[in-house]
Design a protein around this motif. Structure first.
Motif, PDB file in Angstrom:
ATOM      1  N   THR A  29      51.146  67.140  15.065  1.00 21.77           N
ATOM      2  CA  THR A  29      51.159  66.946  16.515  1.00 21.77           C
ATOM      3  C   THR A  29      52.125  67.935  17.161  1.00 21.77           C
ATOM      4  N   VAL A  30      51.683  68.504  18.264  1.00 22.91           N
ATOM      5  CA  VAL A  30      52.499  69.421  19.061  1.00 22.91           C
ATOM      6  C   VAL A  30      52.732  68.791  20.428  1.00 22.91           C
ATOM      7  N   TYR A  31      53.928  68.976  20.938  1.00 23.88           N
ATOM      8  CA  TYR A  31      54.316  68.396  22.224  1.00 23.88           C
ATOM      9  C   TYR A  31      54.660  69.507  23.211  1.00 23.88           C
ATOM     10  N   LEU A  32      54.454  69.220  24.459  1.00 27.72           N
ATOM     11  CA  LEU A  32      54.890  70.106  25.535  1.00 27.72           C
ATOM     12  C   LEU A  32      55.678  69.265  26.533  1.00 27.72           C
ATOM     13  N   GLN A  33      56.989  69.418  26.484  1.00 26.98           N
ATOM     14  CA  GLN A  33      57.855  68.723  27.438  1.00 26.98           C
ATOM     15  C   GLN A  33      57.944  69.567  28.700  1.00 26.98           C
ATOM     16  N   MET A  34      57.554  68.988  29.809  1.00 29.95           N
ATOM     17  CA  MET A  34      57.518  69.720  31.071  1.00 29.95           C
ATOM     18  C   MET A  34      58.500  69.086  32.046  1.00 29.95           C
ATOM     19  N   ASN A  35      59.514  69.832  32.391  1.00 32.24           N
ATOM     20  CA  ASN A  35      60.534  69.366  33.324  1.00 32.24           C
ATOM     21  C   ASN A  35      60.491  70.191  34.604  1.00 32.24           C
ATOM     22  N   SER A  36      61.152  69.677  35.624  1.00 29.42           N
ATOM     23  CA  SER A  36      61.233  70.382  36.920  1.00 29.42           C
ATOM     24  C   SER A  36      59.849  70.841  37.370  1.00 29.42           C
ATOM     25  N   LEU A  37      58.914  69.938  37.305  1.00 28.15           N
ATOM     26  CA  LEU A  37      57.531  70.291  37.625  1.00 28.15           C
ATOM     27  C   LEU A  37      57.378  70.684  39.088  1.00 28.15           C
ATOM     28  N   LYS A  38      56.476  71.618  39.314  1.00 26.55           N
ATOM     29  CA  LYS A  38      56.200  72.130  40.651  1.00 26.55           C
ATOM     30  C   LYS A  38      54.729  71.891  40.986  1.00 26.55           C
ATOM     31  N   PRO A  39      54.393  71.844  42.256  1.00 26.26           N
ATOM     32  CA  PRO A  39      52.975  71.675  42.614  1.00 26.26           C
ATOM     33  C   PRO A  39      52.072  72.741  41.986  1.00 26.26           C
ATOM     34  N   GLU A  40      52.593  73.934  41.814  1.00 21.29           N
ATOM     35  CA  GLU A  40      51.781  75.000  41.209  1.00 21.29           C
ATOM     36  C   GLU A  40      51.544  74.804  39.718  1.00 21.29           C
ATOM     37  N   ASP A  41      52.170  73.799  39.120  1.00 15.40           N
ATOM     38  CA  ASP A  41      51.882  73.457  37.720  1.00 15.40           C
ATOM     39  C   ASP A  41      50.643  72.568  37.606  1.00 15.40           C
ATOM     40  N   THR A  42      50.103  72.140  38.732  1.00 18.97           N
ATOM     41  CA  THR A  42      48.919  71.295  38.729  1.00 18.97           C
ATOM     42  C   THR A  42      47.742  72.025  38.102  1.00 18.97           C
ATOM     43  N   ALA A  43      47.138  71.399  37.085  1.00 19.86           N
ATOM     44  CA  ALA A  43      46.032  72.029  36.366  1.00 19.86           C
ATOM     45  C   ALA A  43      45.547  71.071  35.286  1.00 19.86           C
TER      46      ALA A  43
END
Length: 126
Positions: free
Chosen positions: A78-92
């Motif tokens: 299993t691979v994880y992607l921790q996403m912090n400080s998200l921005k509206p442009e990260d929407t996808a």
């Protein structure tokens, strides 16, 4: 049967965090690197990050450096992607995909990947 199954997407406010998971099965995990891509409506698929399961080397797009962290639990494939400080442009829609290790230097090119998950939606509200 090869499977890559993403989970963890959702709706979050700007500045928030999400952790995506990619569970792999049906192929030799140690022979592949796992990448994360994203695609927003009307935009091209973009390479976000990649990790080699053998030596743990990681790669990031400039747009997410310092905010996203990729990691791997080889015991769980299993691979994880921790996403912090998200921005509206990260929407996808975020996809994980498998690329053979000899092609790792081309990680950002989606054409090099053999296996793909179905994707998980990430929506960041402003």
């Amino acid at each position: 049967e090869v499977q890559l199954v993403e989970s963890g997407g959702g709706l979050v406010q700007a500045g928030g965090s999400l952790r995506l998971s990619c569970a792999a099965s049906g192929f030799t995990f140690d022979d592949y690197a796992i990448g994360w891509f994203r695609q927003a409506p009307g935009k091209e698929r973009e390479g976000v990050s990649c990790i080699s399961s053998t030596d743990g080397s990681t790669y990031y797009a400039d747009s997410v450096k310092g905010r996203f962290t990729i990691s791997s639990d080889n015991a769980k494939n299993t691979v994880y992607l921790q996403m912090n400080s998200l921005k509206p442009e990260d929407t996808a829609v975020y996809y994980c995909a498998g690329i053979e290790l000899p092609l790792l230097s081309l990680w950002v090119l989606w054409e090099g990947y053999d296996y793909w998950g179905q994707g998980t939606q990430v929506t960041v509200s402003s």
